[in-house]
Design an enzyme around this catalytic site. Structure first.
Site, mmCIF file in Angstrom:
data_model
loop_
_atom_site.group_PDB
_atom_site.id
_atom_site.type_symbol
_atom_site.label_atom_id
_atom_site.label_comp_id
_atom_site.label_asym_id
_atom_site.label_seq_id
_atom_site.Cartn_x
_atom_site.Cartn_y
_atom_site.Cartn_z
ATOM 1 N N GLY A 81 0.868 -1.193 -0.015
ATOM 2 C CA GLY A 81 0.190 -0.455 0.173
ATOM 3 C C GLY A 81 0.644 1.269 0.106
ATOM 4 N N TRP A 83 2.115 2.814 -2.299
ATOM 5 C CA TRP A 83 2.004 3.783 -4.061
ATOM 6 C C TRP A 83 0.671 4.248 -3.206
ATOM 7 C CZ3 TRP A 83 3.163 2.468 -9.631
ATOM 8 C CH2 TRP A 83 4.539 2.061 -9.904
ATOM 9 N N ASP A 126 -7.212 -10.251 -8.423
ATOM 10 C CA ASP A 126 -7.068 -10.204 -9.402
ATOM 11 C C ASP A 126 -7.220 -9.087 -10.752
ATOM 12 O OD1 ASP A 126 -5.477 -10.645 -11.468
ATOM 13 O OD2 ASP A 126 -5.827 -13.249 -12.090
ATOM 14 N N VAL A 127 -6.006 -8.190 -10.779
ATOM 15 C CA VAL A 127 -6.229 -7.231 -11.382
ATOM 16 C C VAL A 127 -6.789 -7.257 -13.666
ATOM 17 C CG1 VAL A 127 -5.337 -5.016 -12.113
ATOM 18 C CG2 VAL A 127 -5.515 -5.716 -9.756
ATOM 19 N N LYS A 190 4.459 -1.068 -14.243
ATOM 20 C CA LYS A 190 6.179 -1.363 -13.894
ATOM 21 C C LYS A 190 5.525 -2.497 -15.132
ATOM 22 C CE LYS A 190 7.228 -4.024 -10.514
ATOM 23 N NZ LYS A 190 7.866 -3.412 -9.411
HETATM 24 C C1 LIG Z 1 5.895 -4.539 -5.873
HETATM 25 S S1 LIG Z 1 4.502 -5.285 -5.302
HETATM 26 C C2 LIG Z 1 3.516 -3.856 -5.273
HETATM 27 C C3 LIG Z 1 3.912 -3.164 -4.163
HETATM 28 C C4 LIG Z 1 2.979 -1.739 -4.388
HETATM 29 N N1 LIG Z 1 2.799 -0.691 -5.649
HETATM 30 C C5 LIG Z 1 3.644 -0.584 -2.723
HETATM 31 O O1 LIG Z 1 3.870 0.297 -3.026
HETATM 32 O O2 LIG Z 1 2.633 -1.005 -1.531
HETATM 33 C C6 LIG Z 1 3.541 -6.123 -6.462
HETATM 34 C C7 LIG Z 1 1.971 -6.457 -6.328
HETATM 35 O O3 LIG Z 1 1.706 -6.735 -7.128
HETATM 36 C C8 LIG Z 1 0.985 -7.958 -6.751
HETATM 37 N N2 LIG Z 1 0.199 -8.488 -8.123
HETATM 38 C C9 LIG Z 1 0.288 -9.395 -8.897
HETATM 39 N N3 LIG Z 1 0.081 -10.069 -9.670
HETATM 40 C C10 LIG Z 1 -0.859 -9.581 -8.986
HETATM 41 C C11 LIG Z 1 -2.340 -9.558 -10.090
HETATM 42 N N4 LIG Z 1 -2.802 -10.033 -11.298
HETATM 43 N N5 LIG Z 1 -3.666 -9.189 -9.726
HETATM 44 C C12 LIG Z 1 -3.541 -8.290 -8.499
HETATM 45 N N6 LIG Z 1 -2.136 -8.013 -8.131
HETATM 46 C C13 LIG Z 1 -1.421 -8.466 -8.799
HETATM 47 C C14 LIG Z 1 0.913 -8.577 -5.543
HETATM 48 O O4 LIG Z 1 -0.006 -9.606 -5.178
HETATM 49 C C15 LIG Z 1 1.826 -7.839 -5.246
HETATM 50 O O5 LIG Z 1 1.492 -7.052 -4.159
#
Ligand SMILES: C[S@@+](CC[C@H](N)C(=O)[O-])C[C@H]1O[C@@H](n2cnc3c(N)ncnc32)[C@H](O)[C@@H]1O
Length: 238
Positions: A81, A83, A126-127, A190
């Site tokens: 969280g 960002w 899931d996004v 990203k």
């Molecule tokens: C690098 S972290 C993000 C950090 C976040 N931007 C922060 O500042 O706290 C990557 C996140 O992407 C999520 N993620 C990966 N694939 C996903 C998907 N298909 N749907 C939702 N979340 C996903 C992972 O569960 C993980 O929590």
């Protein structure tokens, strides 16, 4: 008291598993050492950010002014969280500044995201799933100004496979943008640099007026992590 019993009790007290109390493996030790030395990790603790990635978004936003008071933001892959914390501050979605317009921050992640004042979260979503897109849309008061994605799949150990997986997740953001992003809006996403990133860049270039590659200082130099910053969204003609 036996050693096993005392380890169990200490682990219960610390709310962590007994595994944590084992001597870390070499790779874990390297990771811990890197974390201890990392100035962004230290700064994130000091400034109460949930993780160091906050500084990537702060840096990008300081330079490109994506997040303004009153803006509507969708944060994909939002856990833990950090960002969203930055977005809440910058768009004033917690109403901290009563003289500025109040924005909206909505986030989603496969993992749990702890509640944050000024943000609405869809945990365990899931996004890449169209059902999540529909739920995100319902949470928005109007179309979003900014779509953020710091999504990253769990590393499989096969670099090329991971890059491809991330690119295919990013491609679904194009559908999400069509549903939630306003014309003229921005997407920051990203990716890991590799043979598939060019195809994502091309697809983004068809629907955004400009697409640039951004590598903030807070992104580790030895990582292939990059961001596409796509601006001036125009809805695709079908
Ligand atoms: C690098 S972290 C993000 C950090 C976040 N931007 C922060 O500042 O706290 C990557 C996140 O992407 C999520 N993620 C990966 N694939 C996903 C998907 N298909 N749907 C939702 N979340 C996903 C992972 O569960 C993980 O929590």
């Amino acid at each position: 008291m036996s050693t096993t019993k005392s380890v169990f009790l200490v682990s219960r007290t610390l709310h962590c598993s007994a595994r944590v109390l084992k001597k870390p493996k070499a790779a874990e030790q390297r990771w811990l050492q890197r974390q201890r030395k990392d100035p962004y990790v230290k700064a994130s603790h000091k400034q109460n950010f949930r993780c160091r990635s906050a500084f990537k978004l702060l840096e990008i936003d300081d330079k490109f002014k994506l997040l303004l008071p009153g803006h509507v933001v969708v944060d994909c892959g939002a856990a833990p969280g950090a960002w969203s914390q930055v977005a809440v501050q910058r768009v004033n979605s917690a109403g901290t500044d009563p003289s500025a317009p109040r924005g909206t921050v909505v986030g989603a992640d496969l993992l749990n995201i702890a509640a944050l004042d000024g943000a609405h979260f869809l945990s365990h979503h899931d996004v890449t799933d169209p059902a999540t897109h529909a739920k995100l849309l319902q949470l928005l008061p109007k179309r979003a100004h900014v779509l953020l994605s710091d999504m990253a799949p769990n590393a499989s150990g096969f670099k090329e496979l991971d890059c491809e997986k991330l690119i295919s997740s990013c491609l679904t953001l194009i559908d999400l943008a069509e549903m939630v992003l306003r014309p003229g809006g921005s997407l920051l996403c990203k990716y890991w640099d590799g043979p598939f990133s060019h195809s994502l860049q091309e697809k983004l270039s068809c629907i955004f007026g400009s697409v640039r590659i951004v590598k903030p200082n807070a992104s580790r130099k030895d990582s292939s992590e990059r961001y596409f910053l796509a601006r001036m969204y125009r809805k695709p003609i079908k």
